[in-house]
Design a protein around this motif. Structure first.
Motif, PDB file in Angstrom:
ATOM      1  N   SER A  33      -0.969 -19.933 -19.437  1.00 47.22           N
ATOM      2  CA  SER A  33       0.347 -19.903 -18.852  1.00 47.22           C
ATOM      3  C   SER A  33       0.906 -21.190 -18.396  1.00 47.22           C
ATOM      4  CB  SER A  33       0.377 -18.987 -17.668  1.00 47.22           C
ATOM      5  OG  SER A  33       0.867 -19.566 -16.604  1.00 47.22           O
ATOM      6  N   ALA A  34       0.975 -21.547 -17.570  1.00 46.70           N
ATOM      7  CA  ALA A  34       1.461 -22.833 -17.191  1.00 46.70           C
ATOM      8  C   ALA A  34       2.686 -22.690 -16.423  1.00 46.70           C
ATOM      9  CB  ALA A  34       1.744 -23.641 -18.383  1.00 46.70           C
ATOM     10  N   ALA A  35       2.656 -23.322 -15.315  1.00 47.85           N
ATOM     11  CA  ALA A  35       3.884 -23.374 -14.560  1.00 47.85           C
ATOM     12  C   ALA A  35       4.845 -24.199 -15.360  1.00 47.85           C
ATOM     13  CB  ALA A  35       3.613 -24.021 -13.242  1.00 47.85           C
ATOM     14  N   VAL A  61      -1.878 -17.220 -29.916  1.00 50.74           N
ATOM     15  CA  VAL A  61      -0.484 -17.632 -29.777  1.00 50.74           C
ATOM     16  C   VAL A  61      -0.399 -18.668 -28.663  1.00 50.74           C
ATOM     17  CG1 VAL A  61       1.873 -16.906 -29.293  1.00 50.74           C
ATOM     18  CG2 VAL A  61       0.343 -15.377 -30.559  1.00 50.74           C
ATOM     19  N   GLU A  62      -0.080 -19.888 -29.026  1.00 49.17           N
ATOM     20  CA  GLU A  62      -0.039 -20.982 -28.058  1.00 49.17           C
ATOM     21  C   GLU A  62       1.369 -21.275 -27.547  1.00 49.17           C
ATOM     22  OE1 GLU A  62      -2.656 -22.247 -26.863  1.00 49.17           O
ATOM     23  OE2 GLU A  62      -4.262 -21.917 -28.319  1.00 49.17           O
ATOM     24  N   PHE A  63       2.378 -20.826 -28.269  1.00 47.38           N
ATOM     25  CA  PHE A  63       3.761 -21.087 -27.866  1.00 47.38           C
ATOM     26  C   PHE A  63       4.217 -19.992 -26.907  1.00 47.38           C
ATOM     27  CE2 PHE A  63       8.364 -21.045 -28.228  1.00 47.38           C
ATOM     28  CZ  PHE A  63       8.691 -22.400 -28.228  1.00 47.38           C
ATOM     29  N   ASP A  64       4.736 -20.383 -25.746  1.00 47.08           N
ATOM     30  CA  ASP A  64       5.141 -19.426 -24.722  1.00 47.08           C
ATOM     31  C   ASP A  64       6.641 -19.566 -24.443  1.00 47.08           C
ATOM     32  OD1 ASP A  64       5.556 -17.817 -22.530  1.00 47.08           O
ATOM     33  OD2 ASP A  64       3.907 -18.640 -21.340  1.00 47.08           O
ATOM     34  N   PRO A  65       7.468 -18.642 -24.939  1.00 53.25           N
ATOM     35  CA  PRO A  65       8.910 -18.728 -24.714  1.00 53.25           C
ATOM     36  C   PRO A  65       9.307 -18.733 -23.241  1.00 53.25           C
ATOM     37  CG  PRO A  65       8.435 -17.175 -26.468  1.00 53.25           C
ATOM     38  CD  PRO A  65       7.116 -17.529 -25.842  1.00 53.25           C
ATOM     39  N   CYS A  66       8.477 -18.133 -22.383  1.00 50.53           N
ATOM     40  CA  CYS A  66       8.818 -18.084 -20.955  1.00 50.53           C
ATOM     41  C   CYS A  66       8.810 -19.465 -20.308  1.00 50.53           C
ATOM     42  CB  CYS A  66       7.844 -17.179 -20.200  1.00 50.53           C
ATOM     43  SG  CYS A  66       8.104 -15.426 -20.484  1.00 50.53           S
ATOM     44  N   THR A  67       7.980 -20.355 -20.820  1.00 45.13           N
ATOM     45  CA  THR A  67       7.888 -21.688 -20.232  1.00 45.13           C
ATOM     46  C   THR A  67       8.521 -22.770 -21.110  1.00 45.13           C
ATOM     47  OG1 THR A  67       5.672 -22.015 -21.178  1.00 45.13           O
ATOM     48  CG2 THR A  67       5.798 -21.132 -18.950  1.00 45.13           C
ATOM     49  N   GLU A  68       8.638 -22.507 -22.414  1.00 47.60           N
ATOM     50  CA  GLU A  68       9.192 -23.510 -23.321  1.00 47.60           C
ATOM     51  C   GLU A  68      10.720 -23.503 -23.365  1.00 47.60           C
ATOM     52  OE1 GLU A  68       7.666 -25.908 -24.562  1.00 47.60           O
ATOM     53  OE2 GLU A  68       5.569 -25.297 -24.408  1.00 47.60           O
ATOM     54  N   PHE A  69      11.335 -22.344 -23.163  1.00 47.52           N
ATOM     55  CA  PHE A  69      12.797 -22.265 -23.208  1.00 47.52           C
ATOM     56  C   PHE A  69      13.350 -22.392 -21.791  1.00 47.52           C
ATOM     57  CE2 PHE A  69      12.131 -19.454 -27.142  1.00 47.52           C
ATOM     58  CZ  PHE A  69      12.147 -20.564 -27.979  1.00 47.52           C
ATOM     59  N   ASP A  70      13.943 -23.545 -21.492  1.00 53.19           N
ATOM     60  CA  ASP A  70      14.434 -23.780 -20.136  1.00 53.19           C
ATOM     61  C   ASP A  70      15.783 -23.106 -19.918  1.00 53.19           C
ATOM     62  OD1 ASP A  70      16.186 -25.383 -21.542  1.00 53.19           O
ATOM     63  OD2 ASP A  70      15.502 -27.272 -20.657  1.00 53.19           O
ATOM     64  N   ASP A  71      16.297 -23.233 -18.694  1.00 55.19           N
ATOM     65  CA  ASP A  71      17.528 -22.534 -18.318  1.00 55.19           C
ATOM     66  C   ASP A  71      18.724 -22.911 -19.200  1.00 55.19           C
ATOM     67  OD1 ASP A  71      16.001 -21.334 -16.388  1.00 55.19           O
ATOM     68  OD2 ASP A  71      16.901 -22.406 -14.696  1.00 55.19           O
ATOM     69  N   PRO A  72      18.986 -24.198 -19.449  1.00 51.37           N
ATOM     70  CA  PRO A  72      20.125 -24.541 -20.304  1.00 51.37           C
ATOM     71  C   PRO A  72      20.022 -23.940 -21.710  1.00 51.37           C
ATOM     72  CG  PRO A  72      19.433 -26.465 -19.063  1.00 51.37           C
ATOM     73  CD  PRO A  72      18.376 -25.424 -18.856  1.00 51.37           C
ATOM     74  N   THR A  73      18.804 -23.877 -22.251  1.00 51.95           N
ATOM     75  CA  THR A  73      18.615 -23.284 -23.583  1.00 51.95           C
ATOM     76  C   THR A  73      18.970 -21.805 -23.574  1.00 51.95           C
ATOM     77  OG1 THR A  73      16.877 -24.866 -24.162  1.00 51.95           O
ATOM     78  CG2 THR A  73      16.914 -22.791 -25.387  1.00 51.95           C
ATOM     79  N   ILE A  74      18.466 -21.082 -22.587  1.00 50.65           N
ATOM     80  CA  ILE A  74      18.745 -19.644 -22.489  1.00 50.65           C
ATOM     81  C   ILE A  74      20.238 -19.400 -22.279  1.00 50.65           C
ATOM     82  CG2 ILE A  74      18.349 -17.576 -21.083  1.00 50.65           C
ATOM     83  CD1 ILE A  74      16.029 -18.410 -22.994  1.00 50.65           C
ATOM     84  N   GLY A 120      14.793  -9.601 -26.014  1.00 46.11           N
ATOM     85  CA  GLY A 120      13.367  -9.864 -25.921  1.00 46.11           C
ATOM     86  C   GLY A 120      13.040 -11.028 -26.842  1.00 46.11           C
ATOM     87  N   ILE A 121      12.347 -12.027 -26.324  1.00 44.62           N
ATOM     88  CA  ILE A 121      11.971 -13.209 -27.105  1.00 44.62           C
ATOM     89  C   ILE A 121      10.454 -13.313 -27.068  1.00 44.62           C
ATOM     90  CG2 ILE A 121      12.220 -15.699 -27.387  1.00 44.62           C
ATOM     91  CD1 ILE A 121      14.743 -15.524 -25.638  1.00 44.62           C
ATOM     92  N   ALA A 122       9.805 -13.212 -28.208  1.00 46.76           N
ATOM     93  CA  ALA A 122       8.345 -13.240 -28.229  1.00 46.76           C
ATOM     94  C   ALA A 122       7.823 -14.103 -29.370  1.00 46.76           C
ATOM     95  CB  ALA A 122       7.781 -11.833 -28.369  1.00 46.76           C
ATOM     96  N   ALA A 123       6.829 -14.924 -29.068  1.00 48.66           N
ATOM     97  CA  ALA A 123       6.071 -15.634 -30.098  1.00 48.66           C
ATOM     98  C   ALA A 123       4.887 -14.742 -30.458  1.00 48.66           C
ATOM     99  CB  ALA A 123       5.592 -16.982 -29.580  1.00 48.66           C
ATOM    100  N   THR A 124       4.654 -14.534 -31.741  1.00 53.16           N
ATOM    101  CA  THR A 124       3.624 -13.593 -32.168  1.00 53.16           C
ATOM    102  C   THR A 124       2.818 -14.125 -33.349  1.00 53.16           C
ATOM    103  OG1 THR A 124       3.240 -11.340 -33.013  1.00 53.16           O
ATOM    104  CG2 THR A 124       5.294 -12.408 -33.656  1.00 53.16           C
TER     105      THR A 124
END
Length: 206
Positions: A33-35, A61-74, A120-124
């Motif tokens: 996870s990662a903050a 799955v190493e890519f985490d949309p929750c931490t990789e997509f910041d507020d401006p992107t969303i 819903g945004i998921a890396a799979t």
């Protein structure tokens, strides 16, 4: 056959994706996870990502949309970044790592704030070909940022899957009928285009 996976969204909006079997009960894995990075603008972080058993031949799955997509992107994708919510679907043989987001606006005669749009945004580690098999006859071939993709229609939602070298990015958009004239597919190409560009910026042109 891969069973449907249910992303849980707030209020009356439910986002349905591949693989709805129950998620595993493991505690969050701190290493995955990662903050949010200090370089990422994330005002409301999601919960930690879930441990992946990774028992089969699929890669983790190493890519985490929750931490990789910041507020401006969303926000550019068309959603309220402060509604960020962890919705992993982690199973013994495959994984969906991701988040849901909503776009809340006044709705109805009393101006109630409602989530008129959610995604819903998921890396799979489910492949694009497997999505094609799952939605045989119900998808169209697309190209997003020069990458192979398909648009599909699960139930009353609208989905887009974009192929990357080590994972696929699965997006499923819903709208709240009765509160908006917007259709589920109206924003899906915009969202996919924004998120593909952000992903490419993270992983490079692979």
């Amino acid at each position: 056959m891969i069973r449907p996976y249910l992303h849980v969204a707030a209020s009356a909006v439910a986002v349905t994706l591949l693989c709805s079997c129950s998620t595993t009960s493991e505690q969050p894995e701190q290493n995955l996870s990662a903050a949010p990075s200090t370089t990422k603008q994330i005002a409301v972080p999601a919960a930690s990502a879930t441990l992946q058993p990774n028992s089969g031949s699929r890669g983790k799955v190493e890519f985490d949309p929750c931490t990789e997509f910041d507020d401006p992107t969303i926000q550019r994708a068309g959603y309220d970044s402060e509604t960020r919510k962890r919705t992993d679907g982690i199973h013994e043989w495959y994984a969906f790592v991701g988040c849901t987001f909503e776009n809340r606006e006044p709705a109805g005669t009393f101006g109630t704030i409602a989530p008129i749009r959610s995604i819903g945004i998921a890396a799979t580690n489910i492949t694009l070909d497997e999505f094609r098999q799952r939605y045989a006859g119900k998808y169209s071939e697309e190209s997003i940022g020069g990458r192979k993709a398909i648009q599909y229609r699960p139930s009353t939602q609208c989905g887009m899957v974009i192929e990357f070298p080590e994972f696929a990015l699965d997006l499923t958009n819903s709208t709240l009928a009765g509160f908006t004239d917007e259709k589920p597919c109206d924003n899906i190409v915009n969202a996919a285009t924004v998120l593909e560009a952000a992903t490419t910026n993270t992983i490079g042109n692979r």
